[in-house]
Design an enzyme around this catalytic site. Structure first.
Site, PDB file in Angstrom:
ATOM      1  N   PHE A 157      -9.409  24.137  49.587  1.00  0.00           N
ATOM      2  CA  PHE A 157      -9.045  24.761  50.861  1.00  0.00           C
ATOM      3  C   PHE A 157      -8.393  26.108  50.594  1.00  0.00           C
ATOM      4  CE2 PHE A 157      -6.223  25.734  54.420  1.00  0.00           C
ATOM      5  CZ  PHE A 157      -7.143  25.701  55.451  1.00  0.00           C
ATOM      6  N   ASP A 164      -5.243  29.695  43.490  1.00  0.00           N
ATOM      7  CA  ASP A 164      -4.664  29.621  44.825  1.00  0.00           C
ATOM      8  C   ASP A 164      -3.412  28.750  44.739  1.00  0.00           C
ATOM      9  OD1 ASP A 164      -3.909  28.956  47.382  1.00  0.00           O
ATOM     10  OD2 ASP A 164      -5.940  28.725  48.150  1.00  0.00           O
ATOM     11  N   LYS A 187       2.696  30.280  51.854  1.00  0.00           N
ATOM     12  CA  LYS A 187       3.516  29.246  52.493  1.00  0.00           C
ATOM     13  C   LYS A 187       5.036  29.316  52.281  1.00  0.00           C
ATOM     14  CE  LYS A 187       0.176  25.810  53.746  1.00  0.00           C
ATOM     15  NZ  LYS A 187      -1.179  26.032  53.245  1.00  0.00           N
TER      16      LYS A 187
END
Ligand code: PLP
Length: 383
Positions: free
Chosen positions: A124, A209, A238
């Site tokens: 993702f 990532d 995040k």
């Protein structure tokens, strides 16, 4: 549940929150919740941390925005701090994880001259068109085709398929060090070492990532450190600014040099308030020893989850990024039953329960979370 006139792109739980402190959230009715997901791995230093709150308020009162046509101290300082954590990587600042991925795709094309990207099934990387193209989840992609050409998806943790897919058209291999949304999938010990070798031989960039795994979540600043490799590009977002929108694409200087003025930009990227918040978050991680807390808390939680679920659930992860995989699709009912007991957890997939609590979580909070999960487990009767 009144969600106003917001487009219905989210499947929401019927709770409206008004405040939070540490690992505790409070809803409109004044009920307390134990937050074991931290806004999906965002609130690492906890809700309402006084240092972060003060940094945001002070910077908001001093200077909120001047555009990237000028220099600001917080952005310069944050780039230097991230440089210290990565052995000198340079930063491009944006506002989200997906944007950090977009920047990575553009940078890899410009730096290598090769447009192809290899990414992993189940991976993702975000929802914008470029990020969606590299996301390895056909259901999310299907309605929005055509996507970016030149993207190849291979099975995660499978070196032979990477070797097979590699060609002189591939400029980047983009992988999560642990696949978060796919259900906290941890690859084999030597996977990234072998991926690094294949990338070097082919002249492709290894881009990690770290949007979910980075900044202390797994017990080190970045999850790639556990595999002993150095990547070429690192994406973070995040947890970086304690809940404020920020993302960054970090690259080795030789690669970052491929970008020239005009190649990439973001109006709000690296704004003074977000950067001041991020600097405060990094300070808190250091001062409160949160890398070690992620290791210790992770060990306590993992052990506790193993005794709650026994052989009905496989517990895995690293630090305080934890998944429990079941043999049936019981993650969502379990999340509901936990919510009923005032505990927030997440169903990463229909059969994987995910926990990513604030790294400041105490032993008592871990134990009370485990107790609630045990009751929830008994209630749904999946045992
Ligand atoms: C959340 C996430 C993204 C996307 O970040 P957004 O800020 O939602 O765009 C990308 N990659 C990973 C691994 C993530 O967990």
């Amino acid at each position: 549940m009144n969600t106003g006139l917001v487009m219905e792109t989210y499947k929401r739980w019927p709770v409206e929150f008004v405040s939070g402190q540490g690992c505790t959230l409070v809803d409109v009715e004044g009920r307390n919740y134990l937050d074991l997901i931290g806004g999906l791995a965002v609130m690492s230093v906890g809700h309402g941390h006084p240092d972060v709150t003060k940094a945001i308020a002070d910077q908001a009162g001093r200077l909120a925005h001047v555009s990237n046509l000028y220099v600001t101290g917080p952005q310069r300082e944050l780039s230097e701090r991230l440089g210290q954590l990565t052995g000198g990587f340079e930063s491009f600042f944006c506002n989200s994880g997906a944007e950090a991925i977009e920047c990575t795709i553009k940078l890899a094309r410009k730096a290598t001259g090769k447009p192809g990207v290899i990414a992993a099934d189940g991976g993702f990387h975000g929802r914008t068109m470029g990020a969606l193209s590299v996301t390895g989840q056909p259901l999310k992609q299907e309605p929005f085709k055509p996507l970016l050409p030149g993207v190849i998806h291979i099975p995660y943790d499978d070196v032979a398929s990477l070797e097979e897919a590699m060609s002189d058209k591939v400029g980047a291999v983009l992988l999560e060090p642990i696949q978060g949304e796919a259900g906290v999938r941890v690859p084999s010990e030597d996977y990234f070492e072998l991926v690094r070798k294949i990338c070097d031989e082919a002249g492709a960039l290894l881009c990690v990532d770290e949007i979910q795994t980075g900044l202390g979540r797994t017990g080190s600043w970045f999850a790639y450190e556990h595999s002993g490799i150095t990547p070429d590009v690192i994406c973070v977002a995040k947890a970086l600014a304690g809940g404020l929108p920020i993302g960054a694409c970090l690259a080795r200087p030789e690669i970052a040099d491929a970008f020239q003025p005009g190649d990439h930009a973001s109006t709000f990227g690296g704004g003074p308030i977000q950067c001041a918040a991020a600097l405060a978050v990094l300070d808190v991680i250091e001062e409160e020893g949160l890398l070690q807390k992620a290791i210790d808390g992770g060990a306590r939680f993992t052990e506790g989850l193993r005794s709650v679920f026994g052989d009905k659930g496989t517990v895995r992860g690293r630090g305080l990024l934890i998944g429990v995989e079941f043999e049936q699709d019981c993650a969502r009912p379990l999340v509901q039953a936990a919510l009923d007991r005032g505990v927030l957890v997440n169903d990463a997939t229909p059969r994987v329960l995910r926990l990513a609590p604030p790294l400041v979580i105490s032993d008592e909070e871990i134990d009370s979370g485990l107790e609630a999960l045990e009751e929830a487990w008994d209630e749904i009767g999946a045992a």
